[in-house]
Design a protein around this motif. Sequence first.
Motif, PDB file in Angstrom:
ATOM      1  N   THR A   1       0.971   4.271  -3.012  1.00 55.23           N
ATOM      2  CA  THR A   1       0.665   5.701  -2.872  1.00 55.23           C
ATOM      3  C   THR A   1       1.707   6.559  -3.580  1.00 55.23           C
ATOM      4  O   THR A   1       1.456   7.726  -3.874  1.00 55.23           O
ATOM      5  CB  THR A   1       0.607   6.144  -1.391  1.00 55.23           C
ATOM      6  OG1 THR A   1       1.902   5.977  -0.787  1.00 55.23           O
ATOM      7  CG2 THR A   1      -0.436   5.366  -0.621  1.00 55.23           C
ATOM      8  N   GLU A   2       2.882   5.984  -3.834  1.00 58.01           N
ATOM      9  CA  GLU A   2       3.907   6.731  -4.576  1.00 58.01           C
ATOM     10  C   GLU A   2       3.682   6.666  -6.085  1.00 58.01           C
ATOM     11  O   GLU A   2       4.302   7.412  -6.831  1.00 58.01           O
ATOM     12  CB  GLU A   2       5.298   6.177  -4.252  1.00 58.01           C
ATOM     13  CG  GLU A   2       5.702   6.393  -2.798  1.00 58.01           C
ATOM     14  CD  GLU A   2       6.955   5.647  -2.405  1.00 58.01           C
ATOM     15  OE1 GLU A   2       7.342   5.746  -1.234  1.00 58.01           O
ATOM     16  OE2 GLU A   2       7.542   4.958  -3.265  1.00 58.01           O
ATOM     17  N   HIS A   3       2.820   5.741  -6.511  1.00 54.67           N
ATOM     18  CA  HIS A   3       2.615   5.536  -7.947  1.00 54.67           C
ATOM     19  C   HIS A   3       1.188   5.806  -8.390  1.00 54.67           C
ATOM     20  O   HIS A   3       0.839   5.511  -9.532  1.00 54.67           O
ATOM     21  CB  HIS A   3       3.012   4.105  -8.331  1.00 54.67           C
ATOM     22  CG  HIS A   3       4.480   3.859  -8.227  1.00 54.67           C
ATOM     23  ND1 HIS A   3       5.108   3.599  -7.033  1.00 54.67           N
ATOM     24  CD2 HIS A   3       5.470   3.902  -9.156  1.00 54.67           C
ATOM     25  CE1 HIS A   3       6.408   3.446  -7.238  1.00 54.67           C
ATOM     26  NE2 HIS A   3       6.654   3.635  -8.515  1.00 54.67           N
ATOM     27  N   ALA A   4       0.362   6.350  -7.518  1.00 50.48           N
ATOM     28  CA  ALA A   4      -1.025   6.602  -7.899  1.00 50.48           C
ATOM     29  C   ALA A   4      -1.596   7.740  -7.062  1.00 50.48           C
ATOM     30  O   ALA A   4      -1.142   8.004  -5.954  1.00 50.48           O
ATOM     31  CB  ALA A   4      -1.875   5.351  -7.701  1.00 50.48           C
TER      32      ALA A   4
ATOM     33  N   VAL B   1       0.890  14.285   0.453  1.00 49.63           N
ATOM     34  CA  VAL B   1       2.116  13.537   0.758  1.00 49.63           C
ATOM     35  C   VAL B   1       3.302  14.232   0.081  1.00 49.63           C
ATOM     36  O   VAL B   1       3.128  14.933  -0.913  1.00 49.63           O
ATOM     37  CB  VAL B   1       2.005  12.066   0.280  1.00 49.63           C
ATOM     38  CG1 VAL B   1       0.840  11.367   0.964  1.00 49.63           C
ATOM     39  CG2 VAL B   1       1.875  11.982  -1.232  1.00 49.63           C
TER      40      VAL B   1
ATOM     41  N   TYR C   1      -7.397   7.722  -0.360  1.00 49.16           N
ATOM     42  CA  TYR C   1      -7.628   6.311   0.001  1.00 49.16           C
ATOM     43  C   TYR C   1      -9.128   6.086  -0.085  1.00 49.16           C
ATOM     44  O   TYR C   1      -9.903   6.840   0.509  1.00 49.16           O
ATOM     45  CB  TYR C   1      -7.160   6.041   1.428  1.00 49.16           C
ATOM     46  CG  TYR C   1      -5.661   5.976   1.610  1.00 49.16           C
ATOM     47  CD1 TYR C   1      -4.865   7.106   1.449  1.00 49.16           C
ATOM     48  CD2 TYR C   1      -5.033   4.779   1.951  1.00 49.16           C
ATOM     49  CE1 TYR C   1      -3.489   7.047   1.614  1.00 49.16           C
ATOM     50  CE2 TYR C   1      -3.654   4.711   2.124  1.00 49.16           C
ATOM     51  CZ  TYR C   1      -2.892   5.846   1.952  1.00 49.16           C
ATOM     52  OH  TYR C   1      -1.537   5.781   2.126  1.00 49.16           O
TER      53      TYR C   1
ATOM     54  N   VAL D   1       0.847  -1.207   0.000  1.00 46.60           N
ATOM     55  CA  VAL D   1       0.000   0.000   0.000  1.00 46.60           C
ATOM     56  C   VAL D   1       0.876   1.247   0.000  1.00 46.60           C
ATOM     57  O   VAL D   1       0.651   2.208  -0.750  1.00 46.60           O
ATOM     58  CB  VAL D   1      -0.943  -0.003   1.221  1.00 46.60           C
ATOM     59  CG1 VAL D   1      -1.642   1.340   1.363  1.00 46.60           C
ATOM     60  CG2 VAL D   1      -1.960  -1.133   1.095  1.00 46.60           C
ATOM     61  N   ARG D   2       1.921   1.224   0.809  1.00 44.02           N
ATOM     62  CA  ARG D   2       2.814   2.377   0.908  1.00 44.02           C
ATOM     63  C   ARG D   2       3.407   2.734  -0.456  1.00 44.02           C
ATOM     64  O   ARG D   2       3.416   3.892  -0.870  1.00 44.02           O
ATOM     65  CB  ARG D   2       3.932   2.045   1.907  1.00 44.02           C
ATOM     66  CG  ARG D   2       4.986   3.100   2.075  1.00 44.02           C
ATOM     67  CD  ARG D   2       4.369   4.309   2.758  1.00 44.02           C
ATOM     68  NE  ARG D   2       5.362   5.372   2.891  1.00 44.02           N
ATOM     69  CZ  ARG D   2       5.749   6.138   1.912  1.00 44.02           C
ATOM     70  NH1 ARG D   2       5.239   5.983   0.706  1.00 44.02           N
ATOM     71  NH2 ARG D   2       6.632   7.088   2.109  1.00 44.02           N
ATOM     72  N   VAL D   3       3.889   1.715  -1.160  1.00 45.45           N
ATOM     73  CA  VAL D   3       4.541   1.998  -2.442  1.00 45.45           C
ATOM     74  C   VAL D   3       3.506   2.378  -3.505  1.00 45.45           C
ATOM     75  O   VAL D   3       3.789   3.179  -4.403  1.00 45.45           O
ATOM     76  CB  VAL D   3       5.441   0.805  -2.867  1.00 45.45           C
ATOM     77  CG1 VAL D   3       4.622  -0.377  -3.334  1.00 45.45           C
ATOM     78  CG2 VAL D   3       6.427   1.223  -3.928  1.00 45.45           C
TER      79      VAL D   3
ATOM     80  N   VAL E   1      -3.077  12.405  -2.273  1.00 43.24           N
ATOM     81  CA  VAL E   1      -3.374  10.984  -2.461  1.00 43.24           C
ATOM     82  C   VAL E   1      -4.682  10.694  -1.726  1.00 43.24           C
ATOM     83  O   VAL E   1      -4.863  11.133  -0.585  1.00 43.24           O
ATOM     84  CB  VAL E   1      -2.264  10.084  -1.895  1.00 43.24           C
ATOM     85  CG1 VAL E   1      -2.691   8.617  -1.894  1.00 43.24           C
ATOM     86  CG2 VAL E   1      -0.979  10.240  -2.702  1.00 43.24           C
TER      87      VAL E   1
ATOM     88  N   ASP F   1       8.016   9.156   6.014  1.00 44.31           N
ATOM     89  CA  ASP F   1       7.301   8.411   7.051  1.00 44.31           C
ATOM     90  C   ASP F   1       7.630   8.864   8.471  1.00 44.31           C
ATOM     91  O   ASP F   1       7.120   8.290   9.431  1.00 44.31           O
ATOM     92  CB  ASP F   1       7.604   6.908   6.908  1.00 44.31           C
ATOM     93  CG  ASP F   1       6.969   6.332   5.647  1.00 44.31           C
ATOM     94  OD1 ASP F   1       6.055   6.981   5.103  1.00 44.31           O
ATOM     95  OD2 ASP F   1       7.388   5.244   5.211  1.00 44.31           O
TER      96      ASP F   1
ATOM     97  N   LEU G   1      -5.053   0.082   7.613  1.00 54.26           N
ATOM     98  CA  LEU G   1      -4.190   0.355   6.461  1.00 54.26           C
ATOM     99  C   LEU G   1      -4.155   1.837   6.101  1.00 54.26           C
ATOM    100  O   LEU G   1      -3.545   2.226   5.110  1.00 54.26           O
ATOM    101  CB  LEU G   1      -4.638  -0.484   5.256  1.00 54.26           C
ATOM    102  CG  LEU G   1      -4.354  -1.992   5.376  1.00 54.26           C
ATOM    103  CD1 LEU G   1      -4.984  -2.761   4.221  1.00 54.26           C
ATOM    104  CD2 LEU G   1      -2.849  -2.274   5.431  1.00 54.26           C
TER     105      LEU G   1
ATOM    106  N   ARG H   1      11.608   7.792   1.288  1.00 51.75           N
ATOM    107  CA  ARG H   1      10.524   7.100   1.960  1.00 51.75           C
ATOM    108  C   ARG H   1      10.645   7.166   3.488  1.00 51.75           C
ATOM    109  O   ARG H   1       9.665   7.533   4.158  1.00 51.75           O
ATOM    110  CB  ARG H   1      10.392   5.662   1.458  1.00 51.75           C
ATOM    111  CG  ARG H   1       9.003   5.112   1.728  1.00 51.75           C
ATOM    112  CD  ARG H   1       8.820   3.723   1.197  1.00 51.75           C
ATOM    113  NE  ARG H   1       9.015   3.671  -0.248  1.00 51.75           N
ATOM    114  CZ  ARG H   1       9.096   2.519  -0.922  1.00 51.75           C
ATOM    115  NH1 ARG H   1       9.013   1.370  -0.273  1.00 51.75           N
ATOM    116  NH2 ARG H   1       9.258   2.533  -2.222  1.00 51.75           N
TER     117      ARG H   1
ATOM    118  N   ARG I   1       1.751  16.521  -2.852  1.00 51.17           N
ATOM    119  CA  ARG I   1       0.726  16.156  -3.832  1.00 51.17           C
ATOM    120  C   ARG I   1      -0.351  15.353  -3.104  1.00 51.17           C
ATOM    121  O   ARG I   1      -0.085  14.705  -2.101  1.00 51.17           O
ATOM    122  CB  ARG I   1       1.340  15.332  -4.974  1.00 51.17           C
ATOM    123  CG  ARG I   1       1.797  13.962  -4.561  1.00 51.17           C
ATOM    124  CD  ARG I   1       2.387  13.158  -5.735  1.00 51.17           C
ATOM    125  NE  ARG I   1       2.780  11.846  -5.261  1.00 51.17           N
ATOM    126  CZ  ARG I   1       1.976  10.776  -5.248  1.00 51.17           C
ATOM    127  NH1 ARG I   1       0.759  10.867  -5.733  1.00 51.17           N
ATOM    128  NH2 ARG I   1       2.396   9.620  -4.782  1.00 51.17           N
TER     129      ARG I   1
END
Lengths: 500, 500
Positions: A410-413, B113, B462, A406-408, B460, B26, B469, B22, B458
């Motif tokens: 968020t970096e790609h979407a 983020v 969910y 999930v973390r990664v 994000v 975090d 999560l 990263r 930017r």
Amino acid sequence: MQETQMTPELETIAANAAAAARPFADTNPRDRAKALVAVADALEANADSLVEVGMAETGLAEARLRGELRRTAVQLRMFAEAVADGAYLDVRIDQADPAFALGPRPDVRRYLVPLGPVVNFAASNFPFAFSVAGGDTASALAAGCPVILKGHPGHPELTERTAAIVAEALAAAGMPDGVFQVVTGQQEGVEILEDPRVKAGAFTGSIPAGQFLAGIAAARPVPIPFFGELGSLNPVFVTQAALDERADEIVAGFVTSVSGSAGQLCTKPGFVFVPAGHGLEQGIADAAASVAPHRLLNPRIAAGYAERREAVLAAPGVRAVAEGRVELDGSGQGWVTPTIVAVSLDDLAAGRDEILEESFGPLSVLVEVAPGTDLAALVPTLLDGNLTATVHAAAGEDAAELQALVRVLTEHAGRVLFGGWPTGVAVTPAMQHGGPWPATTNDSSTSVGTAAITRFLRPVAYQGAPESLLPEPLQTANPWGVPQTIAAAGESTGWGDDLG
Amino acid sequence: MQETQMTPELETIAANAAAAARPFADTNPRDRAKALVAVADALEANADSLVEVGMAETGLAEARLRGELRRTAVQLRMFAEAVADGAYLDVRIDQADPAFALGPRPDVRRYLVPLGPVVNFAASNFPFAFSVAGGDTASALAAGCPVILKGHPGHPELTERTAAIVAEALAAAGMPDGVFQVVTGQQEGVEILEDPRVKAGAFTGSIPAGQFLAGIAAARPVPIPFFGELGSLNPVFVTQAALDERADEIVAGFVTSVSGSAGQLCTKPGFVFVPAGHGLEQGIADAAASVAPHRLLNPRIAAGYAERREAVLAAPGVRAVAEGRVELDGSGQGWVTPTIVAVSLDDLAAGRDEILEESFGPLSVLVEVAPGTDLAALVPTLLDGNLTATVHAAAGEDAAELQALVRVLTEHAGRVLFGGWPTGVAVTPAMQHGGPWPATTNDSSTSVGTAAITRFLRPVAYQGAPESLLPEPLQTANPWGVPQTIAAAGESTGWGDDLG
């Protein structure tokens, strides 16, 4: 800047938009909100005839177009609510503070003002919601920016009819002349984007076209912001536990999401990562077989889809789960049913140039992943930016591997979904429809949801102004009743002496 | 993209920043805030030695540099407060709504983020506040982005010393390796901006350099946002009533604002529009004569200023009110006193190519305006974008002409002042330090004030995520206690069916 000579028609359009910019910016937001509602009302009053024209020009089904028109109207009403509320103005007031940490602090008041005329390039696949009266138009008008709409050639009559309805409703609601105009033609779109009177651009379409227009916007003598929504693979990741829990539901949702609107959606799930040995083949084949043939938007898209589908089917290691079809009729229109293929992760990686690309149509790729594969480590090697990424896990499943994935993602979407499918984008305050390149040219913005207004605004601060010279939202009397974030004297530190 | 081969040192820097992205993103915001405070503390603890090096390298006076260092430290503390507060995350939560106007609405939660590694180009004229630990660094670190600082060649030793202090303080505060690094050299700056691991750039400097770098950022295979603060004339408009009320105060404030830091400020008032027959000459000449000679930052700036001053003095219709001087010493350093000239509006318009340009140094132009001139109509013919515009009016003066002038100034500047002078930029939530091109490359942003954080973030979203999560700011339990804007079910309309 090219040495093009604009046509007199185009010159008039640019001049009209420029002339409208100040009076439109100065409209009372409640009046602007009423005008947006008037546009929504007018569209809904004309739904029957608009949908009929839309069906003929795009091949999209009546139910889909009626839903899209309703969405478009609701979207206009939501932007109207946002404008009337005034939070979008982001009013910040720092009260004067003679005891500030770095010397006396002046009274500073900041809010957002409209950029001026914007040019919006309509998309082919949403003839209402991403076209004439779509999200880009609604958010620019909400911001107080005159709109020049570059019509999409895929639905010219619908463009003309919708534009007439929009312009008439805005005029009847008392908005200035020139707040909404239409241009057609590729060259005209480029020329208007280059015009110094235009202050921003927005676009939904292909990567090459978006890249070309973004380059024009950046290379102008006075560069302007350009908000392009381009391409997205919309990866989906399904865990074994999710399959154990609800394989049938996942299959049904997947095929529906891939085949809706003949897959011509920017958020269509293009790649679904599933555990090897998933056993979904028969279910998918059955569901896909029950989907009726659907016409693609136009012959150009049909030809492109047919070619792309052939390339995927021919790639080494790819096997058809539901082969589907694409048939061109006498007029070059393409009729399609879903094509679902499967490929191992290794074959995908080996054949990435052929397979790992967006297919604009009802095609999706199951990527079969061996047990123990580190998906989080895999994502950066396979994926660029996307509008969405989706995770299907079981209830309560939140192991460290899943958290890392999930973390990664968020970096790609720009949007990460848990369960459900990425098609169907809610128009709400929290929606994010955007993402890192090539999903968009500008991943700090969204093109759906009320945050989209911000694209067409810039901040202005007033320092030490008397109440009588302040715009309404910054006045202490706050006649419009907008939200004001106030930093009172003594609340924080700061600086105000001789530097600057 | 050029085919340059990075040096191993530069490659290591890019790799370090990428590796830090990263873990730094975090970090708990309260820990990041404490790290910013630690940097502020360390800078202040080393103020004596830093200021000494700064004086030698830049020619700026001790009081100015001590004030600037204090400002820099306070700025870091303010960003720390903003990070700890969490409002900058812009958390929006749309609760699920089964009765939404367009079908069931999912639970959608959106926040901002960090973008990832950013490269910040330091300025020469603020060796603390717009350099190593300046606003761009503070806001990027606050956002959670690793910083690669391109040092300015004008103060190399100060850059090295400050950078060591910053890096050590961040490490001691537990921040990951690689969150703050320095590169030097023009070619190195370009190469790092082109590196795919870098996700944004910020710059303060000249129009040509900013335009060049902005072009590089836009032309990358993956374009990135670039925030350049370039040039500004900072026009001032003085009414007759203001002169009648407080001519002496205006003269004193004007000469102080022009001559402070030898006029090497981005907000120096470069053009002051005054009623013809203003009678300010003697007062200005006297005030200017009392200003002690000040060294310019470096020989390149001295040569540029001398040339520019000559051009202005030689332009037809320009007369010296206070001629001032620029003297080069044996090492090429320039020593200056203020040069104030006057010119009629007509001569300014006729000689705009020579006169109407920024002079980086203590030069300002009085523009003499005939009674009855429509200043509001004049502004668009003379001015492009500016960081600031200032109005000096009398108390209670708010005639329609003045309102029209203010209105048009908001279209040409990011900050409009009423009384006072534009130098001295308060670091506060409402501050706007930006403006339309060529003041900045991106007028939707600010480089001063806590809103500057937003440049490096930017959104994000969910959708439908289980609490376990969700990142902390989006959790219903809200463990960090950040502000959350919640749209409850039934509060607004929207859409959530099959389109996307």
